[in-house]
Design a protein around this motif. Structure first.
Motif, PDB file in Angstrom:
ATOM      1  N   ALA A 127       0.769  -1.437   0.027  1.00 20.15           N
ATOM      2  CA  ALA A 127       0.185  -0.019  -0.072  1.00 20.15           C
ATOM      3  C   ALA A 127       0.891   1.196   0.294  1.00 20.15           C
ATOM      4  O   ALA A 127       0.550   2.474  -0.705  1.00 20.15           O
ATOM      5  N   ALA A 128       2.010   1.308   0.960  1.00 16.78           N
ATOM      6  CA  ALA A 128       2.770   2.430   0.963  1.00 16.78           C
ATOM      7  C   ALA A 128       3.529   2.632  -0.397  1.00 16.78           C
ATOM      8  O   ALA A 128       3.557   3.686  -0.899  1.00 16.78           O
ATOM      9  N   LEU A 129       3.923   1.579  -1.069  1.00 17.08           N
ATOM     10  CA  LEU A 129       4.656   1.413  -2.357  1.00 17.08           C
ATOM     11  C   LEU A 129       3.825   2.029  -3.484  1.00 17.08           C
ATOM     12  O   LEU A 129       4.209   2.888  -4.360  1.00 17.08           O
ATOM     13  N   THR A 130       2.698   1.761  -3.394  1.00 21.56           N
ATOM     14  CA  THR A 130       1.429   2.264  -4.556  1.00 21.56           C
ATOM     15  C   THR A 130       1.217   3.659  -4.420  1.00 21.56           C
ATOM     16  O   THR A 130       1.410   4.568  -4.988  1.00 21.56           O
ATOM     17  N   LEU A 131       1.180   4.121  -3.042  1.00 25.56           N
ATOM     18  CA  LEU A 131       0.858   5.641  -2.714  1.00 25.56           C
ATOM     19  C   LEU A 131       2.080   6.227  -3.172  1.00 25.56           C
ATOM     20  O   LEU A 131       2.212   7.602  -3.688  1.00 25.56           O
ATOM     21  N   ALA A 132       3.337   5.744  -2.903  1.00 23.76           N
ATOM     22  CA  ALA A 132       4.562   6.729  -3.163  1.00 23.76           C
ATOM     23  C   ALA A 132       4.674   6.426  -4.924  1.00 23.76           C
ATOM     24  O   ALA A 132       5.276   7.656  -5.220  1.00 23.76           O
ATOM     25  N   LEU A 133       4.544   5.387  -5.332  1.00 18.80           N
ATOM     26  CA  LEU A 133       4.471   5.436  -6.866  1.00 18.80           C
ATOM     27  C   LEU A 133       3.446   6.469  -7.326  1.00 18.80           C
ATOM     28  O   LEU A 133       3.907   7.271  -8.458  1.00 18.80           O
ATOM     29  N   ASP A 134       2.447   6.491  -6.822  1.00 18.82           N
ATOM     30  CA  ASP A 134       1.259   7.418  -7.374  1.00 18.82           C
ATOM     31  C   ASP A 134       1.809   8.962  -7.346  1.00 18.82           C
ATOM     32  O   ASP A 134       2.024   9.860  -8.119  1.00 18.82           O
ATOM     33  N   GLN A 135       2.543   9.380  -6.102  1.00 21.24           N
ATOM     34  CA  GLN A 135       3.092  10.586  -5.785  1.00 21.24           C
ATOM     35  C   GLN A 135       4.423  10.973  -6.690  1.00 21.24           C
ATOM     36  O   GLN A 135       4.781  11.913  -7.364  1.00 21.24           O
ATOM     37  N   THR A 136       5.183   9.755  -6.839  1.00 19.54           N
ATOM     38  CA  THR A 136       6.599  10.114  -7.652  1.00 19.54           C
ATOM     39  C   THR A 136       6.172  10.491  -8.955  1.00 19.54           C
ATOM     40  O   THR A 136       7.083  11.280  -9.673  1.00 19.54           O
ATOM     41  N   PHE A 137       5.182   9.626  -9.618  1.00 20.52           N
ATOM     42  CA  PHE A 137       4.802  10.178 -11.142  1.00 20.52           C
ATOM     43  C   PHE A 137       3.786  11.200 -11.125  1.00 20.52           C
ATOM     44  O   PHE A 137       3.192  11.447 -12.210  1.00 20.52           O
ATOM     45  N   GLY A 138       3.440  11.741  -9.833  1.00 19.92           N
ATOM     46  CA  GLY A 138       2.452  12.784 -10.135  1.00 19.92           C
ATOM     47  C   GLY A 138       0.914  12.469 -10.710  1.00 19.92           C
ATOM     48  O   GLY A 138       0.562  12.919 -11.222  1.00 19.92           O
TER      49      GLY A 138
END
Ligand code: PMV
Length: 342
Positions: A127-138
């Motif tokens: 879940a944290a990885l998914t949220l971080a990927l969402d943010q890193t790629f805006g």
């Protein structure tokens, strides 16, 4: 033949991924009060039945992602070989986002769950990885879409996108677009969960293998999906009515039924150890003495106890080894309170 996973991610992502920027995200771990056990689609990771969990507040995973010259992975502050199972599993998931476009990424992930609690962290991790990927790629994807993506990494991760009580609907559609989790719009500040650690080592069989083996060989498995669906509805109704006795009864019976399907598998699958059964006997003795304490167990030997605040003192006396969590006590990160669109 088209790859259904690639198709699913392509349907949610822009054609060209933006350049990655530094990002950080947190997701809590969760414990199911009505269990997910069995897949209707192992590729898209779709469940046979709906499930409902309580998130564990500040016990979870924080993941940082940033651009890098080459892929890197660190866990709890230590750099890991990309071939190590944890790093390889994480990057297989990242590659679903990168779709062959390949900006290199550095991933740094840390668990805030005490190792001594012996809790698996794949739910909060994905879940944290998914949220971080969402943010890193805006990407700015809504929580429902992020829950569907996290589900592919680990089923229970679909529920770790929110704090509080979260229900993951099994969905009916073959493409899994309706197999999404959502937060129940209710807080229960007196709700407590305690972890009684019995075995903190790695588990003998992953939950993925365990549920596959059970579904394929256990004569007790066929009635499970309908029973589990009914239990999930009963757990949800009990929470919405704040009927703790009903919630505890159904949650404990549901966990025991799940373990019964495993014990009947051929060969048998037994995650529970003698020490787990000893904790269960203490819980049942406490109930016979009028205490309102119930148990639940996952694909491991540890036992989780649920109760309300008014039993906390009695709990601490009877189970001094337990670590007690008040899941509604800490102010959760604001984004974990958001609801998926109706
Ligand atoms: O999401 P997985 O593959 O770790 O499976 C979770 C299985 C259970 O923990 C036993 C039940 C659940 O709903 O969390």
């Amino acid at each position: 033949m088209a790859d259904p996973l690639a198709e699913m991610f392509a349907g949610l992502l822009p054609e060209r991924l933006p350049e990655p920027v530094a990002a950080e995200a947190y997701a809590p771990s969760n414990i199911a009060l009505s269990k997910y056990w069995g897949k209707r689609d192992p590729v898209l990771n779709l469940p046979l039945n709906s499930s409902l969990s309580i998130s564990l507040g500040t016990w979870g995973t924080t993941t940082q992602i940033g651009p890098s010259e080459q892929d890197r992975f660190a866990f709890n502050g230590e750099a890991m070989d990309l071939d190590a199972p944890l790093a390889a599993r994480a990057f297989r998931f990242v590659d679903l986002f990168r779709q062959g476009q390949g900006p290199a990424l550095a991933i740094d992930t840390k668990n805030t769950i005490p190792t001594a609690a012996g809790l698996a962290s794949s739910a909060s991790g994905f879940a944290a990885l998914t949220l971080a990927l969402d943010q890193t790629f805006g990407l700015g994807l809504d929580r429902g879409a992020l829950s569907r993506m996290a589900r592919v990494g680990s089923g229970s991760a679909a529920r770790s996108l929110w704090d509080g009580f979260v229900r993951w609907d099994r969905g009916e559609k073959a493409d899994g677009s309706d197999s999404v989790a959502r937060r129940l719009g209710l807080d229960w500040p007196e709700f407590r969960i305690a972890i009684v650690a019995v075995d903190t080592g790695p588990k003998e069989q992953s939950s993925r293998d365990g549920m596959g083996h059970t579904a394929a060989t256990s004569p007790l498995f066929p009635p499970w999906p309908d029973r589990a669906e009914a239990d999930c509805a009963a757990v949800e109704a009990a929470i919405l009515a704040k009927d703790f006795e009903r919630l505890g009864e159904v949650a404990e019976a549901n966990a025991l039924a799940m373990h019964a399907t495993m014990l009947a598998a051929r060969p048998r699958l037994s995650y529970l150890k003698p020490a787990s059964w000893a904790v269960l006997e203490r819980v049942w003795a406490a109930r016979n003495e009028g205490r309102t304490i119930f148990a639940t167990m996952d694909a491991g030997a540890n036992v989780k106890l649920i109760f309300l605040e008014d039993e906390a003192e009695e709990m601490a006396a009877r189970f001094p080894e337990a670590q007690i969590i008040a899941p509604f006590d800490q102010a959760p990160a604001p984004e974990t309170r958001s609801r998926p669109p109706a």
